[in-house]
Design an enzyme around this catalytic site. Structure first.
Site, PDB file in Angstrom:
ATOM      1  N   ASP A 158      11.148   8.508   0.650  1.00 42.43           N
ATOM      2  CA  ASP A 158      10.079   9.510   0.601  1.00 42.43           C
ATOM      3  C   ASP A 158       8.695   8.904   0.397  1.00 42.43           C
ATOM      4  O   ASP A 158       7.726   9.619   0.174  1.00 42.43           O
ATOM      5  CB  ASP A 158      10.351  10.495  -0.544  1.00 42.43           C
ATOM      6  CG  ASP A 158      11.624  11.273  -0.289  1.00 42.43           C
ATOM      7  OD1 ASP A 158      11.939  11.515   0.893  1.00 42.43           O
ATOM      8  OD2 ASP A 158      12.315  11.616  -1.270  1.00 42.43           O
ATOM      9  N   GLU A 204     -15.430 -17.106  15.365  1.00 39.68           N
ATOM     10  CA  GLU A 204     -14.468 -17.674  14.425  1.00 39.68           C
ATOM     11  C   GLU A 204     -13.711 -18.901  14.942  1.00 39.68           C
ATOM     12  O   GLU A 204     -12.482 -18.877  15.039  1.00 39.68           O
ATOM     13  CB  GLU A 204     -13.462 -16.600  14.006  1.00 39.68           C
ATOM     14  CG  GLU A 204     -12.863 -15.800  15.160  1.00 39.68           C
ATOM     15  CD  GLU A 204     -11.807 -14.805  14.670  1.00 39.68           C
ATOM     16  OE1 GLU A 204     -10.920 -15.233  13.910  1.00 39.68           O
ATOM     17  OE2 GLU A 204     -11.866 -13.631  15.053  1.00 39.68           O
ATOM     18  N   HIS A 209      -9.606  -5.786  15.725  1.00 37.92           N
ATOM     19  CA  HIS A 209      -9.631  -6.251  17.117  1.00 37.92           C
ATOM     20  C   HIS A 209      -9.953  -5.000  17.925  1.00 37.92           C
ATOM     21  O   HIS A 209      -9.069  -4.224  18.284  1.00 37.92           O
ATOM     22  CB  HIS A 209      -8.284  -6.848  17.523  1.00 37.92           C
ATOM     23  CG  HIS A 209      -8.017  -8.163  16.851  1.00 37.92           C
ATOM     24  ND1 HIS A 209      -6.975  -8.986  17.173  1.00 37.92           N
ATOM     25  CD2 HIS A 209      -8.684  -8.823  15.867  1.00 37.92           C
ATOM     26  CE1 HIS A 209      -7.002 -10.071  16.421  1.00 37.92           C
ATOM     27  NE2 HIS A 209      -8.028  -9.993  15.613  1.00 37.92           N
TER      28      HIS A 209
HETATM   29  N1  GLY Z   1      -8.444 -11.419  10.657  1.00 36.40           N
HETATM   30  C1  GLY Z   1      -7.973 -11.386  11.968  1.00 36.40           C
HETATM   31  C2  GLY Z   1      -8.836 -12.115  12.890  1.00 36.40           C
HETATM   32  O1  GLY Z   1      -9.634 -12.922  12.467  1.00 36.40           O
HETATM   33  O2  GLY Z   1      -8.837 -11.905  14.070  1.00 36.40           O
HETATM   34 MN    MN Z   2     -11.315 -12.070  13.656  1.00 34.44          MN
HETATM   35 MN    MN Z   3     -10.370 -12.829  10.482  1.00 33.00          MN
END
Ligand code: GLY
Ligand code: MN
Ligand code: MN
Length: 434
Positions: A37, A380, A357
């Site tokens: 639940d 990144e 994303h």
């Molecule tokens: N934290 C997921 C990414 O950097 O895409």
């Molecule tokens: Mn990312």
């Molecule tokens: Mn990330």
């Protein structure tokens, strides 16, 4: 905050794109059960949120361009005193219409009787298929009902994937959306600063995670994805979320942790030296990633292709890896062969917005998309050297470094939303020893 008028503008724009003869139907996210639940924390479907701001499950939005009595119709749960005692307050159709600016709101229990008639006369139906079995079944039920109950009226013959239109809209963020993303970025930056207090040698990764979560929740935010808190070689696992290892003095600590505010995400990564000082090798690799990230950020501007940031980061990383003799031969050869991908196996960024994303095509007419004001991307790059990589001397093995910021493209230059969190070598060392 997103004003009701902005939600209304989004619906109007989507209907304009779909055309007068279309109907559009979007469902709320279902409540998902964790076990027995116990439910997972509820998160509204991003598309449904984008068009309504309505926060409950068991709801459906129908957009009917040109409908004389109003174009936006919401179906939602009725008020129910007994259920509300158990699960909390419901908005109910009576309040939904005024609070959320839709023309009509009806009980969702009646949708099978009401909606099919509203779709009659429309030639095209835009919706998502194949996402939720229950919604797919409902859609077929409405079509059957429409065919059997009406004599000769126009029944939608064309089913069109809604994403093509809606996700194009979502790609361009308004100033109100950027403001929420700025706030999500600030909270995530504060969370990492606070988390560093817990990042002392001997601590567990989950203690650092706890400090991240504490800061996010203390500001009313939630994590936008499960945080990665990866010490030592764990940082070589790109989506590490186990967070049960220990921080050793001299380890690198990779923290990838975004916050979500009113459904808008941030996504930040920093890599910190546990104890406060980078080793010679860590410093050298960190410098390569930092330079690659800076070069990539400079490519994030209106009129530049989306791929330029990745190309810039890749060039810098290939040069750096060759200069450190981690890759044999020349950078040119490493770029040509793709050999650098052993250490930099992912792309440099993605759209970010309601989803970490986020939606939106990366290519248009088979060409990389040009960046335009309102688009927001992450930057990144990273280098990861597996702990068992016998192609490099042992001193390099098990190092994982990523630096990630969120960058909003503007007409008068881009804004690094996550700039409040330091990343220069001296600043990073100072923060870790503080
Ligand atoms: N934290 C997921 C990414 O950097 O895409
Ligand atoms: Mn990312
Ligand atoms: Mn990330």
């Amino acid at each position: 905050m997103i004003a009701p008028s902005e939600f209304a503008r989004r619906r109007a724009e989507l209907m304009r794109m779909a055309g007068e003869d279309a109907a559009l139907v979007v469902a709320a996210a279902p409540q998902r059960m964790r076990n027995a639940d116990a439910a997972w924390p509820y998160r509204q479907d991003s598309d449904f949120h984008y068009l309504t701001g309505f926060p409950e499950p068991d709801a459906v939005l129908a957009l009917l361009p040109g409908r004389a009595s109003g174009e936006a119709v919401l179906f939602c749960r009725e008020r129910d005193a007994a259920r509300e005692r158990l699960e909390g307050a419901r908005i109910g159709p009576e309040n939904a219409a005024t609070q959320f600016g839709v023309a009509d709101a009806f009980p969702v229990e009646d949708i099978d009787d009401i909606l099919p008639g509203m779709l009659e006369g429309r030639t095209r139906l835009y919706c998502h298929f194949g996402r939720e079995n229950e919604f797919d079944a409902q859609l077929l039920r409405w079509m059957r009902r429409l065919r059997s109950s009406r004599g000769g009226g126009v029944v939608p013959r064309e089913f069109v994937a809604l994403g093509h239109l809606l996700h194009e809209l979502r790609l361009y963020k308004s100033s109100a959306e950027i403001a929420l993303m700025r706030r999500a970025a600030k909270i995530a930056a504060d969370a990492q600063r606070e988390a560093l207090r817990a990042a002392r040698p001997g601590a567990a990764e989950y203690e650092v995670e706890a400090a991240l979560l504490h800061t996010m929740r203390a500001h009313g935010a939630v994590p936008s994805y499960p945080p990665t808190v990866a010490a030592g070689p764990n940082a070589c696992v790109m989506h590490y979320t186990r967070n049960r290892g220990k921080l050793g003095r001299g380890d690198l600590l990779l923290i990838d942790a975004g916050a979500e505010v009113e459904c808008y995400a941030s996504d930040i990564t920093r890599t910190w030296p546990v104890g406060g000082t980078f080793s010679r090798e860590q410093r050298a690799l960190y410098g390569v990633v930092a330079d690659a990230q800076q070069a990539a950020i400079e490519e994030v501007r209106a009129g530049s292709p989306f791929t330029a940031a990745h190309d810039a980061a890749t060039r810098m990383i290939a040069h750096g890896l060759c200069a450190l003799k981690l890759l044999p031969g020349s950078a040119r050869a490493a770029l040509k062969s793709g050999d650098y991908k052993r250490f930099f196996p992912h792309k440099t960024g993605h759209w970010i917005g309601l989803d970490v994303h986020d939606v939106g095509d990366y290519r248009v007419d088979d060409e990389p998309r040009m960046l335009e004001p309102g688009m927001v991307v992450t930057v990144e790059p990273g280098i990861y050297i597996a702990p068992d990589d016998a192609t490099v001397p042992p001193k390099w093995r098990g190092l994982g470094i990523r630096i990630e910021d969120d960058v909003a493209v503007g007409a008068r230059g881009s804004e690094v939303l996550t700039a409040a969190l330091p990343k220069a070598i001296e600043d990073v060392q100072a923060l870790c020893s503080g």
